[in-house]
Design an enzyme around this catalytic site. Structure first.
Site, short mmCIF file in Angstrom:
data_model
loop_
_atom_site.label_atom_id
_atom_site.label_comp_id
_atom_site.label_asym_id
_atom_site.label_seq_id
_atom_site.Cartn_x
_atom_site.Cartn_y
_atom_site.Cartn_z
N GLY A 41 0.81 -1.21 0.00
CA GLY A 41 0.00 0.00 0.00
C GLY A 41 0.84 1.26 0.00
N PRO A 42 0.24 2.39 -0.32
CG PRO A 42 -1.15 3.86 -1.44
CD PRO A 42 -1.15 2.55 -0.75
CD GLU A 91 -8.42 31.28 -5.66
OE1 GLU A 91 -9.24 30.33 -5.73
OE2 GLU A 91 -7.24 31.15 -6.00
#
Length: 656
Positions: free
Chosen positions: A209-210, A432
């Site tokens: 897994g990561p 934004e």
């Protein structure tokens, strides 16, 4: 009643006593040697035997000292000088001559046994002592015995420490992986349950897994649940600069395991010794490959290790040797992926038990806002929220601290001290606002969560964040096009309101182009190119990074791919431009509200789009920590020391 402290005489630590003892021994040995050498302040005068007899006849000799069994005598002359002389043992007239001239004669008896010990044994012993102290002791302090290279460095976990014990209750978000490794514990506790039907427990489990997904934590929980010896070691502990050390340590590790069987051996970061053979520097005979060969033999060789279960962890299964992953060695691969929405919620609840959480805090909101976070990231988020609440003097952690901690972990800490002039702040606000308005108007994208123009981290000047309602594993074409359109909102707003474009859309354009290329080359979402893939990624097995893309298409096809990518970008840009042009008044209101409040929530943007008034601005909280310098001085120093290129305004990651 206050108790008086006892007067405790200071004691030197053991580390300070050892050098003192050494120096005392050296000084005593030096004094003994000097004494045995007969070191004198006045150097003795060597004279011949004839000169000595003439001096005796002349009355110049006062004393005569002779060691029994020795031919060298010494003494003192009348004038106070010391002398040495080699006598002649066969001369029988010497005693009469000395007596006749009134010379004080002393004959000393020698202890030859002690003298031999002192002069023959003591110097070698001192030499051996110095070698032992300065070489052996120094090397022993380096890595738990540098002379014992072949010994395994595995640590036997102590199951009696209940305070530090980790069980399956402390592990959340990886329920399927827990069920698989639970078989190990069940087999070790009730082996007959599995053996009745002729089944055998797998010899090895490899956790894949990561980073941060809980591989090591799961192994610790197995150690806490299993009532058997548990050995823990890292893959890097095997390989040294000395040839044969790694293989020897592997043999010693499994020898220890056999003595403690049934037992579990956990090897973290096994890719340090388990990489493909024959592909690295050094051919097939380097130290790492010898270590791997010995590991393969011990796990499933001619002599099988009964009762020794191997558990390994790695985040690079692609570089492991195929012989290591075959059934009979690592029979089962347990995959630990990044947690989903339910898993993140469970992980947050586990870590929230360790802090004081305010009533009414909904961790589901934080779980929804943390897609892509690993278990380690979520644990760090809870810890940061607790520290933030303590710094603000609160008695419990509220949702405000949790959201601030989430943004801090993801993007960095707020940098309100950064000096930004009004013109640049206006550009950031409209940038934004363009993102936020398009994402609010489009129905196919994820709901808007909040917009901020507060700088964070190193290069982030603002952010627009979306909040997913649920985990999604498939992305539709309409949604991807909507996300690309939302990414273009910042550049479109700059061009429409400011009349110029800036470098702030760098990251937006980069992500949008990458998405458009994946739509054409990987996902088959281009009508002109059809349901085909173009180019295959090539990764270096040892670097683990994408090195290049294999070009398996013609140059004319490459031109068509570029045209399709540009078409997707242009259509999304024009679509966003029309949306902002039709709602220009709302764009201005959002930007002005951002300049006033710095942060707007998703419901605030919805109210502006629906022409509803915003709630009054909340008062600024009183700062609990007063800076030593005023804000003007801090801003001035920031301007001088932090020269940061403005290239990533929108880092919300709403499309990640």
């Amino acid at each position: 009643m206050a108790q008086k402290k006892k007067n405790v005489s200071p004691k030197l630590p053991k580390a300070a006593l050892k050098p003192m003892v050494l120096w005392i021994i050296v000084i005593i040995a030096t004094l003994v040697l000097l004494q045995m050498k007969g070191f004198q302040k006045n150097q003795d005068k060597n004279i011949t035997y004839t000169q000595f007899k003439n001096a005796v006849v002349a009355g110049q000799v006062r004393t005569f000292n002779l060691m029994e069994g020795n031919v060298t005598a010494e003494g003192q002359l009348v004038d106070g000088a010391h002398y040495k002389v080699n006598t002649f043992p066969g001369d029988t007239t010497l005693p009469e001559l000395l007596d006749k001239n009134n010379v004080d004669v002393v004959i000393k008896r020698s202890n030859t046994f002690i003298s031999n010990i002192i002069f023959t044994i003591l110097p070698p012993l001192l030499l051996v002592f110095f070698l032992w102290f300065f070489i052996y002791r120094q090397m022993k302090g380096m890595g738990k015995g540098a002379l014992g290279f072949g010994k395994s460095r595995a640590k036997l976990m102590n199951k009696d420490k209940e305070k530090d014990r980790i069980t399956f209750k402390d592990v959340a978000g990886i329920e399927e992986a827990k069920e698989e490794v639970l078989e190990i514990v069940d087999f070790l506790k009730e082996p007959k349950k599995f053996q009745k039907l002729g089944g055998r427990i797998p010899k090895g489990f490899i956790l894949i897994g990561p980073p941060g997904t809980g591989k090591t934590l799961l192994a610790k929980s197995i150690a806490g649940e299993a009532d058997v010896p548990f050995f823990s070691i890292s893959g890097s502990d095997f390989v040294e600069m000395f040839v044969g050390v790694g293989a020897s340590r592997v043999r010693d590790l499994f020898e220890q395991g056999k003595k403690q069987a049934p037992c579990i051996i956990f090897m973290d970061e096994i890719d340090a010794v388990g990489r493909h053979r024959g592909a690295g520097i050094g051919g097939g005979h380097d130290e790492r490959e010898q270590t791997l060969n010995q590991l393969l033999v011990e796990m499933d060789g001619f002599h099988t290790n009964q009762g020794v279960i191997m558990i390994a962890a790695t985040n690079r299964p692609d570089v492991l040797d195929p012989a290591l992953l075959r059934p009979g060695r690592f029979d089962r691969q347990v995959v630990l992926d990044l947690p989903d929405l339910v898993g993140r919620d469970c992980i947050l609840k586990v870590h929230a038990k360790k802090i004081v959480l305010a009533k009414g805090v909904d961790l589901q909101i934080i779980a929804r806002g943390t897609p892509g976070f690993s278990g380690a990231d979520l644990a760090n988020l809870i810890n940061e929220a607790a520290l933030l609440a303590a710094r603000h003097g609160k008695k419990a952690v509220t949702i405000a601290e949790l959201e601030e901690a989430r943004d801090k972990v993801k993007w960095g800490r707020e940098r309100r001290s950064r000096k930004i002039d009004d013109e640049e702040k206006k550009i950031i606000a409209y940038h934004e606002a363009g993102h936020a308005l398009i994402l609010e108007l489009l129905e196919e994208v994820e709901p808007l969560h909040k917009v901020t123009i507060i700088p964070r981290g190193i290069a982030y000047l603002g952010a627009t964040m979306q909040l997913s309602e649920k985990d999604k594993y498939l992305e539709g074409k309409k949604k991807i096009l909507g996300q690309i359109c939302g990414m273009m909102g910042g550049r479109i707003a700059e061009e429409m309101i400011i009349g110029d474009i800036t470098s702030g859309a760098h990251n937006d354009l980069k992500v949008a182009t990458r998405f458009a290329r994946m739509m054409v080359c990987e996902w088959g979402m281009s009508e002109k190119m059809g349901p085909m893939t173009f180019g295959e990624r090539q990764e270096h097995i040892f670097l683990g990074k994408e090195m290049s893309r294999n070009v398996d298409y013609s140059e004319s096809t490459a031109v068509e791919i570029d045209k399709e990518i540009k078409k997707i970008i242009d259509e999304s840009y024009n679509r966003g431009k029309k949306l902002l042009a039709d709602n220009k008044d709302k764009l201005i209101i959002i930007a002005e509200s951002l300049l006033e409040r710095e942060v707007l929530s998703g419901p605030d943007i919805t109210k502006i789009v629906n022409n509803e008034p915003l709630a009054p601005k909340a008062p600024e909280p009183v700062k609990d920590i007063k800076p030593d310098k005023n804000e003007a001085e801090i801003a001035d120093e920031t301007e001088k020391s932090d020269v940061i290129q403005i290239n990533d305004i929108d880092i919300a990651g709403e499309t990640e």
